[in-house]
Write an enzyme that holds these catalytic residues in place. Sequence first.
Site, mmCIF file in Angstrom:
data_model
loop_
_atom_site.group_PDB
_atom_site.id
_atom_site.type_symbol
_atom_site.label_atom_id
_atom_site.label_comp_id
_atom_site.label_asym_id
_atom_site.label_seq_id
_atom_site.Cartn_x
_atom_site.Cartn_y
_atom_site.Cartn_z
ATOM 1 N N ASP A 285 -1.055 -68.793 11.113
ATOM 2 C CA ASP A 285 -2.201 -69.559 10.610
ATOM 3 C C ASP A 285 -2.029 -70.006 9.159
ATOM 4 O O ASP A 285 -2.928 -70.602 8.582
ATOM 5 C CB ASP A 285 -3.490 -68.732 10.730
ATOM 6 C CG ASP A 285 -4.133 -68.838 12.107
ATOM 7 O OD1 ASP A 285 -3.837 -69.815 12.827
ATOM 8 O OD2 ASP A 285 -4.940 -67.953 12.451
ATOM 9 N N ARG B 211 -4.608 -62.204 9.499
ATOM 10 C CA ARG B 211 -4.392 -63.187 8.430
ATOM 11 C C ARG B 211 -4.362 -62.554 7.040
ATOM 12 O O ARG B 211 -4.086 -63.255 6.049
ATOM 13 C CB ARG B 211 -5.476 -64.282 8.471
ATOM 14 C CG ARG B 211 -5.455 -65.121 9.723
ATOM 15 C CD ARG B 211 -6.223 -66.438 9.557
ATOM 16 N NE ARG B 211 -5.570 -67.354 8.606
ATOM 17 C CZ ARG B 211 -6.080 -68.527 8.225
ATOM 18 N NH1 ARG B 211 -7.255 -68.917 8.693
ATOM 19 N NH2 ARG B 211 -5.431 -69.299 7.383
ATOM 20 N N ARG C 229 -17.011 -65.685 8.471
ATOM 21 C CA ARG C 229 -15.811 -65.259 7.773
ATOM 22 C C ARG C 229 -16.113 -64.727 6.379
ATOM 23 O O ARG C 229 -16.002 -63.534 6.131
ATOM 24 C CB ARG C 229 -14.797 -66.401 7.700
ATOM 25 C CG ARG C 229 -14.341 -66.906 9.074
ATOM 26 C CD ARG C 229 -13.563 -65.847 9.820
ATOM 27 N NE ARG C 229 -13.068 -66.309 11.106
ATOM 28 C CZ ARG C 229 -11.945 -66.971 11.310
ATOM 29 N NH1 ARG C 229 -11.168 -67.275 10.293
ATOM 30 N NH2 ARG C 229 -11.582 -67.320 12.523
ATOM 31 N N HIS D 16 -16.150 -71.906 9.813
ATOM 32 C CA HIS D 16 -15.892 -72.133 8.390
ATOM 33 C C HIS D 16 -16.748 -73.316 7.938
ATOM 34 O O HIS D 16 -16.942 -74.265 8.705
ATOM 35 C CB HIS D 16 -14.426 -72.541 8.156
ATOM 36 C CG HIS D 16 -13.456 -71.408 8.000
ATOM 37 N ND1 HIS D 16 -12.161 -71.485 8.478
ATOM 38 C CD2 HIS D 16 -13.563 -70.200 7.393
ATOM 39 C CE1 HIS D 16 -11.514 -70.369 8.177
ATOM 40 N NE2 HIS D 16 -12.340 -69.564 7.524
ATOM 41 N N CYS E 83 -8.477 -78.251 6.950
ATOM 42 C CA CYS E 83 -7.912 -76.897 6.993
ATOM 43 C C CYS E 83 -6.475 -76.880 6.480
ATOM 44 O O CYS E 83 -6.027 -75.881 5.934
ATOM 45 C CB CYS E 83 -7.917 -76.358 8.421
ATOM 46 S SG CYS E 83 -9.547 -76.261 9.146
HETATM 47 N N1 ARG Z 1 -6.871 -69.996 13.260
HETATM 48 C C1 ARG Z 1 -7.444 -70.136 11.956
HETATM 49 C C2 ARG Z 1 -8.561 -69.124 11.799
HETATM 50 O O1 ARG Z 1 -9.278 -68.932 12.744
HETATM 51 C C3 ARG Z 1 -7.938 -71.513 11.722
HETATM 52 C C4 ARG Z 1 -8.392 -71.768 10.314
HETATM 53 C C5 ARG Z 1 -8.909 -73.135 10.091
HETATM 54 N N2 ARG Z 1 -9.108 -73.420 8.726
HETATM 55 C C6 ARG Z 1 -10.189 -73.960 8.162
HETATM 56 N N3 ARG Z 1 -10.165 -74.280 6.914
HETATM 57 N N4 ARG Z 1 -11.301 -74.112 8.842
HETATM 58 O O2 ARG Z 1 -8.747 -68.517 10.778
#
Ligand code: ARG
Length: 292
Positions: free
Chosen positions: A79, A104, A149, A178, A278
């Site tokens: 990611d 992550r 998040r 996000h 992203c």
């Molecule tokens: N797979 C990543 C996650 O779920 C995707 C992140 C996407 N990034 C963003 N800026 N929205 O964390």
Amino acid sequence: VSSQDSAPRTTLARTATKRTVLMCKPTHYTVSYRINPWMHPEDPTDTAKAVAQWQTLHDVYERLGFDIHLIDPVEGLPDMVYAANGGFVLDGVAYGAKFQYPQRQPEGPAYMDWFRDHGLRVAEPVETNEGEGDFLLVGDVILAGTGFRSDSTSHEEIASVYGREVVTLNLVNPSFYHLDTAIAVLDPEPVDGTHTIAYLESAFDEASLAELRRRFPDAILASEEDAAILGLNSYSDGSNVVIAARATTFAEQLRERGYTPIGVDLSELLLGGGGVKCCTLDLHPAAGSPAV
Ligand code: ARG
């Protein structure tokens, strides 16, 4: 009722400002875990295709005259291509990311190393936050997302790092986990004293919606269809707005306001739950600063 509501909208002249961004090539991209509803680890991904699509985005930015910095991708961090989550950079200070999911978490220090190596002062995070995924600069204010998040405690932390007003916005739909999946900032610089944004109303709770309506009465309201392909996850230089190619209604809304939409197909990266924004971390270099 103010006259504004009935007056025809005059198309403003848009001015492009040179952007400085950080990107990460998806050399090690795949979907091997599921931390958002877009991700299906059981389905195959095509890394070469992801790289080719990302390269197209990179080349569009190059054509627009952006200053593009690259961070080396790290094997085992699929990611990492979503550079927007790697931190938040403003006024020469990088507020580091502290990721919600263990998969992550090593990305946080990897990005902080890059920031340090490039002359930025790093503010190490105590609170969980996913960088520009949840923090968007609009004028002097930082819009800050929470609900999936970034922890709301990080909103206080970032406020103290930059001494700026931070506006908390509560996200309620897991598909728009996000802030940058639900809001697009269209003006890096104010135009006639204001900033245009676009957002998806259904992604927010009532209190946050009221706040958005009060602050941005003239915002573009995105359609569910466009948002459902992460059409809002776009990046603007104030005139050119790079968006998902399939977000055709959003493209039309942008044209009506005098912007030039540029469609890019990032379908392979959408499988990870990310789009144009992203893949793009805005480095907001301080005025007059030599480089990053
Ligand atoms: N797979 C990543 C996650 O779920 C995707 C992140 C996407 N990034 C963003 N800026 N929205 O964390």
